[in-house]
Design an enzyme around this catalytic site. Structure first.
Site, mmCIF file in Angstrom:
data_model
loop_
_atom_site.group_PDB
_atom_site.id
_atom_site.type_symbol
_atom_site.label_atom_id
_atom_site.label_comp_id
_atom_site.label_asym_id
_atom_site.label_seq_id
_atom_site.Cartn_x
_atom_site.Cartn_y
_atom_site.Cartn_z
ATOM 1 N N TYR A 124 0.789 -1.155 0.001
ATOM 2 C CA TYR A 124 -0.011 -0.121 0.014
ATOM 3 C C TYR A 124 0.991 1.270 0.091
ATOM 4 O O TYR A 124 0.652 2.115 -0.878
ATOM 5 C CB TYR A 124 -0.812 -0.043 1.121
ATOM 6 C CG TYR A 124 -1.873 1.271 1.209
ATOM 7 C CD1 TYR A 124 -2.943 1.369 0.246
ATOM 8 C CD2 TYR A 124 -1.601 2.084 2.268
ATOM 9 C CE1 TYR A 124 -3.729 2.584 0.323
ATOM 10 C CE2 TYR A 124 -2.349 3.315 2.154
ATOM 11 C CZ TYR A 124 -3.339 3.514 1.284
ATOM 12 O OH TYR A 124 -4.287 4.674 1.363
HETATM 13 N N1 LIG Z 1 -9.350 6.258 4.592
HETATM 14 C C1 LIG Z 1 -8.078 6.793 4.666
HETATM 15 O O1 LIG Z 1 -7.805 6.889 6.036
HETATM 16 C C2 LIG Z 1 -7.247 7.185 3.619
HETATM 17 C C3 LIG Z 1 -5.789 7.606 4.006
HETATM 18 C C4 LIG Z 1 -5.079 7.946 3.084
HETATM 19 C C5 LIG Z 1 -5.488 7.684 1.705
HETATM 20 N N2 LIG Z 1 -6.466 7.203 1.486
HETATM 21 C C6 LIG Z 1 -6.877 7.068 -0.020
HETATM 22 O O2 LIG Z 1 -7.846 7.695 -0.238
HETATM 23 C C7 LIG Z 1 -8.759 6.927 -1.399
HETATM 24 C C8 LIG Z 1 -10.304 6.601 -1.050
HETATM 25 O O3 LIG Z 1 -10.172 5.843 0.041
HETATM 26 P P1 LIG Z 1 -11.526 5.597 0.920
HETATM 27 O O4 LIG Z 1 -10.961 5.452 2.400
HETATM 28 O O5 LIG Z 1 -12.439 6.450 0.660
HETATM 29 O O6 LIG Z 1 -11.631 4.069 0.619
HETATM 30 P P2 LIG Z 1 -13.058 3.131 0.394
HETATM 31 O O7 LIG Z 1 -14.149 3.761 1.170
HETATM 32 O O8 LIG Z 1 -12.828 1.883 0.519
HETATM 33 O O9 LIG Z 1 -13.534 3.439 -1.192
HETATM 34 C C9 LIG Z 1 -12.699 3.145 -2.133
HETATM 35 C C10 LIG Z 1 -13.240 3.482 -3.477
HETATM 36 O O10 LIG Z 1 -12.197 3.104 -4.643
HETATM 37 C C11 LIG Z 1 -13.320 2.385 -5.552
HETATM 38 N N3 LIG Z 1 -12.535 1.399 -6.197
HETATM 39 C C12 LIG Z 1 -11.605 0.331 -5.777
HETATM 40 N N4 LIG Z 1 -11.386 -0.599 -6.654
HETATM 41 C C13 LIG Z 1 -11.620 0.035 -7.832
HETATM 42 C C14 LIG Z 1 -11.572 -0.555 -9.100
HETATM 43 N N5 LIG Z 1 -10.640 -1.456 -9.460
HETATM 44 N N6 LIG Z 1 -12.218 0.203 -9.998
HETATM 45 C C15 LIG Z 1 -12.905 1.396 -9.772
HETATM 46 N N7 LIG Z 1 -13.062 1.996 -8.584
HETATM 47 C C16 LIG Z 1 -12.455 0.998 -7.534
HETATM 48 C C17 LIG Z 1 -14.144 1.608 -4.731
HETATM 49 O O11 LIG Z 1 -15.553 1.561 -5.676
HETATM 50 P P3 LIG Z 1 -16.226 0.348 -6.091
HETATM 51 O O12 LIG Z 1 -16.184 -0.569 -4.951
HETATM 52 O O13 LIG Z 1 -17.511 0.706 -6.324
HETATM 53 O O14 LIG Z 1 -15.625 -0.295 -7.229
HETATM 54 C C18 LIG Z 1 -14.780 2.826 -3.602
HETATM 55 O O15 LIG Z 1 -15.753 3.752 -4.208
HETATM 56 C C19 LIG Z 1 -7.997 5.893 -1.851
HETATM 57 O O16 LIG Z 1 -7.229 6.072 -2.824
HETATM 58 C C20 LIG Z 1 -7.028 5.434 -0.575
HETATM 59 O O17 LIG Z 1 -5.703 4.842 -0.773
HETATM 60 C C21 LIG Z 1 -7.312 7.047 2.278
#
Ligand SMILES: NC(=O)c1ccc[n+]([C@@H]2O[C@H](COP(=O)([O-])OP(=O)(O)OC[C@H]3O[C@@H](n4cnc5c(N)ncnc54)[C@H](OP(=O)(O)O)[C@@H]3O)[C@@H](O)[C@H]2O)c1
Length: 244
Positions: free
Chosen positions: A140
């Site tokens: 990651y």
């Molecule tokens: N939450 C945190 O603490 C955190 C911290 C740092 C960075 N981030 C980054 O922020 C971003 C969003 O994270 P989040 O926490 O909101 O995660 P989340 O709630 O798990 O949402 C992830 C999203 O990515 C989409 N996705 C995953 N694989 C995909 C694929 N192959 N094709 C199309 N869409 C895909 C999912 O949609 P579907 O399931 O509908 O495909 C979902 O809408 C990510 O890049 C993550 O690494 C998050």
């Protein structure tokens, strides 16, 4: 404005889609889960259009995205997180994580380039995990470190050739389904509403490096300046504390 958001079915992308729609913008919400996209669209039928595709499928992503009308802001939030157990080292896990976070994001960029114009903003969601070698985060954190470099280099080249501004977004811990799956303590975890507001303000101002929350980000940046041995020792200590 026309704003395209990937990862709009959950977490940060979902909140951004709702907040931009509430402000009256036209939002193109992307994700794989059609049902989740339909529910989002029903909440804002005038503002939200949806696109269901898998970003790791290059042909599909490029085909779907390149047919869109011009986009003012694209926010690439789609991503996945998996942690490594070194006692069961699994190279396929690196393929899965890089396949979405790096190659999937690049498929998205390829599809979007024809529909981004001079003055458009391309904002790519990375992570503060890129700053330190955290336990179990080989895949990651590695994917996010790679994406941060790519984002900065794209800013150099897309800005010069096409006048597209490329912004790097580096969140700390945000309360979303992604982090709800974690079984360890997450210092300074912020709400998804705070994340959305900080990201939207940063994009408005054209900030190239949107890092939050501020204190957590400052701490990690300071720690990343320590000698490598000290970083490893710190990370090991944090890992031991997590195990109790
Ligand atoms: N939450 C945190 O603490 C955190 C911290 C740092 C960075 N981030 C980054 O922020 C971003 C969003 O994270 P989040 O926490 O909101 O995660 P989340 O709630 O798990 O949402 C992830 C999203 O990515 C989409 N996705 C995953 N694989 C995909 C694929 N192959 N094709 C199309 N869409 C895909 C999912 O949609 P579907 O399931 O509908 O495909 C979902 O809408 C990510 O890049 C993550 O690494 C998050």
């Amino acid at each position: 404005m026309r704003i395209l958001i990937t990862g709009a079915t959950s977490g940060i992308g979902f909140q951004l889609a709702k907040d931009y729609a509430k402000q009256g913008h036209q939002v193109i919400a992307c994700g794989r889960r059609q049902q989740a996209l339909n529910e989002l669209q029903q909440q804002f039928p005038e503002q939200i259009q949806t696109l269901a595709f898998d970003i790791s499928d290059r042909a599909q992503a490029v085909d779907v995205l390149s047919q869109q009308a011009e986009i003012d802001i694209a926010i690439l939030s789609a991503g996945v997180c998996e942690y490594l157990d070194v006692s069961k080292f699994d190279a396929a896990m690196f393929e899965r994580v890089f396949g979405v976070n790096v190659f999937g994001t690049m498929n998205t960029v390829e599809g979007l380039l024809p529909v981004l114009k001079k003055g458009s903003k391309l904002a790519i969601v990375g992570s503060l995990a890129r700053l330190l070698p955290f336990t179990k985060a080989e895949a990651y954190g590695g994917s996010k470190a790679a994406m941060h470099y790519i984002t900065r280099a794209l800013d150099v080249d897309l800005g010069e050739q096409y006048g597209i501004q490329v912004l790097a977004i580096s969140p700390g811990f945000v309360k979303t389904p992604m982090t709800d799956a974690n079984d360890f303590e997450m210092p300074m975890r912020v709400s998804v509403e705070f994340a959305s507001e900080t990201i939207r303000k940063g994009i408005d101002k054209g900030k190239r490096d949107i890092c939050f929350p501020r204190t957590f980000s400052a701490l990690l940046k300071l720690m990343s300046l320590l000698p490598q041995g000290a970083q490893v020792a710190l990370s090991r200590r944090m890992a031991r504390n997590q195990q109790g």
